[in-house]
Design an enzyme around this catalytic site. Structure first.
Site, short mmCIF file in Angstrom:
data_model
loop_
_atom_site.label_atom_id
_atom_site.label_comp_id
_atom_site.label_asym_id
_atom_site.label_seq_id
_atom_site.Cartn_x
_atom_site.Cartn_y
_atom_site.Cartn_z
N CYS A 40 9.99 3.53 2.39
CA CYS A 40 10.37 2.59 1.34
C CYS A 40 10.42 1.16 1.87
O CYS A 40 10.34 0.21 1.09
CB CYS A 40 11.67 3.01 0.68
N HIS A 41 10.52 1.00 3.19
CA HIS A 41 10.53 -0.35 3.77
C HIS A 41 9.18 -1.05 3.58
O HIS A 41 9.10 -2.26 3.71
CB HIS A 41 10.91 -0.30 5.26
N GLU A 67 5.66 -2.45 12.72
CA GLU A 67 4.42 -1.85 12.26
C GLU A 67 3.26 -2.85 12.27
O GLU A 67 2.11 -2.45 12.36
CB GLU A 67 4.59 -1.27 10.85
N TYR A 104 6.26 -3.12 -5.71
CA TYR A 104 6.88 -2.18 -6.63
C TYR A 104 5.94 -1.94 -7.81
O TYR A 104 5.80 -0.82 -8.30
CB TYR A 104 8.23 -2.70 -7.13
N ASN A 116 16.09 6.60 -1.88
CA ASN A 116 15.28 7.39 -0.95
C ASN A 116 16.21 8.03 0.09
O ASN A 116 16.86 7.34 0.86
CB ASN A 116 14.26 6.48 -0.26
#
Length: 154
Positions: A123-124, A150, A92, A115
């Site tokens: 945002c993850h 990912e 952040y 979001n």
């Protein structure tokens, strides 16, 4: 009138909203909001296809017109999120610095929480400065699953 379509994914149902040729929402659940009619458009079909490819591990970048609705600050945050490469994370604090507001760490968290286009605006990929997972609109279990996907861990 916006057109909404429910998309089934490995994380559960997502509601995609075509707001006149651009994706305006991709949210967990399938409750159709007022002012939206259920249906399918070429954009919603493309969204479903790209999400299927993403979850299959064959797509790393989404190519869809996006129009998230939010304050100018939130827009800056969401644009910054789109620069986080697939499989990577940022804190952040990193995002706050990137948008030129280094003291706005909590506000960045608030923008993440609001979001409207989950997964596609990633945002993850935002975590705490200490590497810990912080809140996620879909739940931290979903955030963990997305990050593992990912990073090739799922």
């Amino acid at each position: 009138m916006d057109v909404c379509m429910c998309i089934n994914t490995p994380l559960g149902d997502l509601l995609a909203v075509d707001g006149g040729g651009a994706l305006t929402q991709l949210i967990f659940g399938c409750d159709i909001p007022a002012g939206c009619r259920a249906g399918q458009t070429p954009l919603l079909a493309q969204t479903a296809q790209q999400l299927e490819e993403y979850f299959a591990g064959t797509r790393q970048v989404f190519d869809l017109p996006l129009r998230p609705e939010g304050t100018p600050f939130r827009q800056k945050v969401w644009q910054a999120l789109l620069t986080i490469p697939y499989g990577q994370t940022r804190s952040y604090r990193d995002i706050a610095a990137q948008i030129g507001a280094p003291r706005a760490v909590r506000a960045v968290g608030g923008a993440n929480h609001h979001n409207p286009i989950s997964i596609i605006i990633p945002c993850h990929r935002v975590i705490g400065a200490d590497g810990s997972l912080r809140g996620y609109g879909g739940g931290t279990d979903k955030k963990t699953t997305l990050l593992q996907l990912e990073q090739g861990l799922s």
